[in-house]
Design a protein around this motif. Structure first.
Motif, PDB file in Angstrom:
ATOM      1  N   THR A  48       0.830  -1.200   0.000  1.00  0.00           N
ATOM      2  CA  THR A  48       0.000   0.000   0.000  1.00  0.00           C
ATOM      3  C   THR A  48       0.870   1.257   0.000  1.00  0.00           C
ATOM      4  OG1 THR A  48      -1.758  -1.192   1.160  1.00  0.00           O
ATOM      5  CG2 THR A  48      -1.865   1.209   1.225  1.00  0.00           C
ATOM      6  N   VAL A  49       1.911   1.251   0.797  1.00  0.00           N
ATOM      7  CA  VAL A  49       2.840   2.381   0.839  1.00  0.00           C
ATOM      8  C   VAL A  49       3.494   2.581  -0.525  1.00  0.00           C
ATOM      9  CG1 VAL A  49       5.026   3.194   1.826  1.00  0.00           C
ATOM     10  CG2 VAL A  49       3.256   2.242   3.316  1.00  0.00           C
ATOM     11  N   ILE A  50       3.924   1.499  -1.137  1.00  0.00           N
ATOM     12  CA  ILE A  50       4.570   1.597  -2.453  1.00  0.00           C
ATOM     13  C   ILE A  50       3.610   2.205  -3.472  1.00  0.00           C
ATOM     14  CG2 ILE A  50       5.478   0.225  -4.382  1.00  0.00           C
ATOM     15  CD1 ILE A  50       6.657  -1.678  -2.184  1.00  0.00           C
ATOM     16  N   ALA A  51       2.374   1.767  -3.465  1.00  0.00           N
ATOM     17  CA  ALA A  51       1.382   2.313  -4.396  1.00  0.00           C
ATOM     18  C   ALA A  51       1.136   3.795  -4.130  1.00  0.00           C
ATOM     19  CB  ALA A  51       0.073   1.524  -4.285  1.00  0.00           C
ATOM     20  N   ALA A  52       1.094   4.177  -2.861  1.00  0.00           N
ATOM     21  CA  ALA A  52       0.870   5.587  -2.513  1.00  0.00           C
ATOM     22  C   ALA A  52       2.031   6.455  -2.977  1.00  0.00           C
ATOM     23  CB  ALA A  52       0.665   5.729  -1.002  1.00  0.00           C
ATOM     24  N   VAL A  53       3.247   6.004  -2.728  1.00  0.00           N
ATOM     25  CA  VAL A  53       4.435   6.768  -3.118  1.00  0.00           C
ATOM     26  C   VAL A  53       4.519   6.881  -4.643  1.00  0.00           C
ATOM     27  CG1 VAL A  53       6.973   6.744  -3.108  1.00  0.00           C
ATOM     28  CG2 VAL A  53       5.697   6.276  -1.009  1.00  0.00           C
ATOM     29  N   ALA A  54       4.122   5.821  -5.337  1.00  0.00           N
ATOM     30  CA  ALA A  54       4.142   5.824  -6.800  1.00  0.00           C
ATOM     31  C   ALA A  54       2.979   6.627  -7.389  1.00  0.00           C
ATOM     32  CB  ALA A  54       4.101   4.394  -7.325  1.00  0.00           C
ATOM     33  N   ARG A  55       2.078   7.071  -6.524  1.00  0.00           N
ATOM     34  CA  ARG A  55       0.876   7.805  -6.947  1.00  0.00           C
ATOM     35  C   ARG A  55       0.055   6.995  -7.972  1.00  0.00           C
ATOM     36  NH1 ARG A  55       4.562  12.086  -5.845  1.00  0.00           N
ATOM     37  NH2 ARG A  55       3.627  13.641  -4.481  1.00  0.00           N
ATOM     38  N   ASP A  56       0.013   5.693  -7.735  1.00  0.00           N
ATOM     39  CA  ASP A  56      -0.736   4.776  -8.595  1.00  0.00           C
ATOM     40  C   ASP A  56      -2.105   4.554  -7.958  1.00  0.00           C
ATOM     41  OD1 ASP A  56      -1.839   2.564  -9.923  1.00  0.00           O
ATOM     42  OD2 ASP A  56       0.106   1.570 -10.149  1.00  0.00           O
ATOM     43  N   ARG A  57      -3.057   5.347  -8.377  1.00  0.00           N
ATOM     44  CA  ARG A  57      -4.392   5.338  -7.769  1.00  0.00           C
ATOM     45  C   ARG A  57      -5.038   3.953  -7.791  1.00  0.00           C
ATOM     46  NH1 ARG A  57      -8.491   9.074  -6.617  1.00  0.00           N
ATOM     47  NH2 ARG A  57     -10.564   8.189  -6.803  1.00  0.00           N
ATOM     48  N   LYS A  58      -5.009   3.290  -8.952  1.00  0.00           N
ATOM     49  CA  LYS A  58      -5.642   1.974  -9.077  1.00  0.00           C
ATOM     50  C   LYS A  58      -4.999   0.973  -8.116  1.00  0.00           C
ATOM     51  CE  LYS A  58      -6.878  -1.575 -12.398  1.00  0.00           C
ATOM     52  NZ  LYS A  58      -6.789  -2.048 -13.782  1.00  0.00           N
ATOM     53  N   ALA A  59      -3.671   0.957  -8.076  1.00  0.00           N
ATOM     54  CA  ALA A  59      -2.968   0.047  -7.172  1.00  0.00           C
ATOM     55  C   ALA A  59      -3.230   0.424  -5.716  1.00  0.00           C
ATOM     56  CB  ALA A  59      -1.469   0.053  -7.466  1.00  0.00           C
ATOM     57  N   LEU A  60      -3.309   1.716  -5.431  1.00  0.00           N
ATOM     58  CA  LEU A  60      -3.566   2.155  -4.058  1.00  0.00           C
ATOM     59  C   LEU A  60      -4.931   1.672  -3.574  1.00  0.00           C
ATOM     60  CD1 LEU A  60      -2.713   3.677  -1.530  1.00  0.00           C
ATOM     61  CD2 LEU A  60      -3.530   5.784  -2.619  1.00  0.00           C
ATOM     62  N   VAL A  61      -5.927   1.756  -4.436  1.00  0.00           N
ATOM     63  CA  VAL A  61      -7.263   1.257  -4.067  1.00  0.00           C
ATOM     64  C   VAL A  61      -7.220  -0.246  -3.831  1.00  0.00           C
ATOM     65  CG1 VAL A  61      -9.627   0.897  -4.923  1.00  0.00           C
ATOM     66  CG2 VAL A  61      -8.527   3.142  -5.181  1.00  0.00           C
ATOM     67  N   SER A  62      -6.598  -0.968  -4.755  1.00  0.00           N
ATOM     68  CA  SER A  62      -6.524  -2.422  -4.645  1.00  0.00           C
ATOM     69  C   SER A  62      -5.729  -2.863  -3.414  1.00  0.00           C
ATOM     70  CB  SER A  62      -5.880  -2.991  -5.916  1.00  0.00           C
ATOM     71  OG  SER A  62      -5.762  -4.394  -5.817  1.00  0.00           O
ATOM     72  N   GLU A  63      -4.582  -2.269  -3.209  1.00  0.00           N
ATOM     73  CA  GLU A  63      -3.747  -2.637  -2.060  1.00  0.00           C
ATOM     74  C   GLU A  63      -4.402  -2.220  -0.745  1.00  0.00           C
ATOM     75  OE1 GLU A  63      -1.489  -4.738  -2.320  1.00  0.00           O
ATOM     76  OE2 GLU A  63      -1.029  -4.622  -4.443  1.00  0.00           O
TER      77      GLU A  63
END
Length: 113
Positions: A48-63
């Motif tokens: 989740t942290v990695i997705a947030a730092v990458a600003r990857d919205r789709k991954a952030l929601v999924s994670e």
């Protein structure tokens, strides 16, 4: 889907976790005990942290969904109802996060607010 709540998911996790169904991921986590569930929770937190730092919205929601699910599994295995966590958050939001954190006996723990 707006009516779906953490309490709904908590109930589903409890039912599936205790089902003994070999095809259920939740049942497998319960069988693995708190150690396995906590390890998965940690992995999902990192993802989740990695997705947030990458600003990857789709991954952030999924994670984030994975994170919440595994958090609820850990709570279920510890027999801690989500209502207790929500009550603690409600208590903390009655004051500023800085004041609440300063009032704790343990330094360095997270605060809501």
């Amino acid at each position: 889907m707006a009516d779906f709540s953490l309490s709904d998911l908590e109930k589903i996790i409890a039912e599936r976790g205790r089902s003994g169904d070999a095809s259920s991921w939740t049942a497998k986590l319960f069988a693995g005990g708190p150690e396995k569930a906590a390890k998965k929770l940690g992995e999902e937190a990192v993802e989740t942290v990695i997705a947030a730092v990458a600003r990857d919205r789709k991954a952030l929601v999924s994670e984030s969904a994975d994170l919440v699910y595994h958090w609820l599994v850990v709570l279920a295995l510890a027999e801690v109802p989500v209502s207790e966590v929500l009550a603690e958050l409600e208590r903390r939001t009655a004051q500023s996060g800085i004041a609440e954190k300063a009032s704790r006996p343990e330094a360095g723990s997270g605060a809501a607010g």
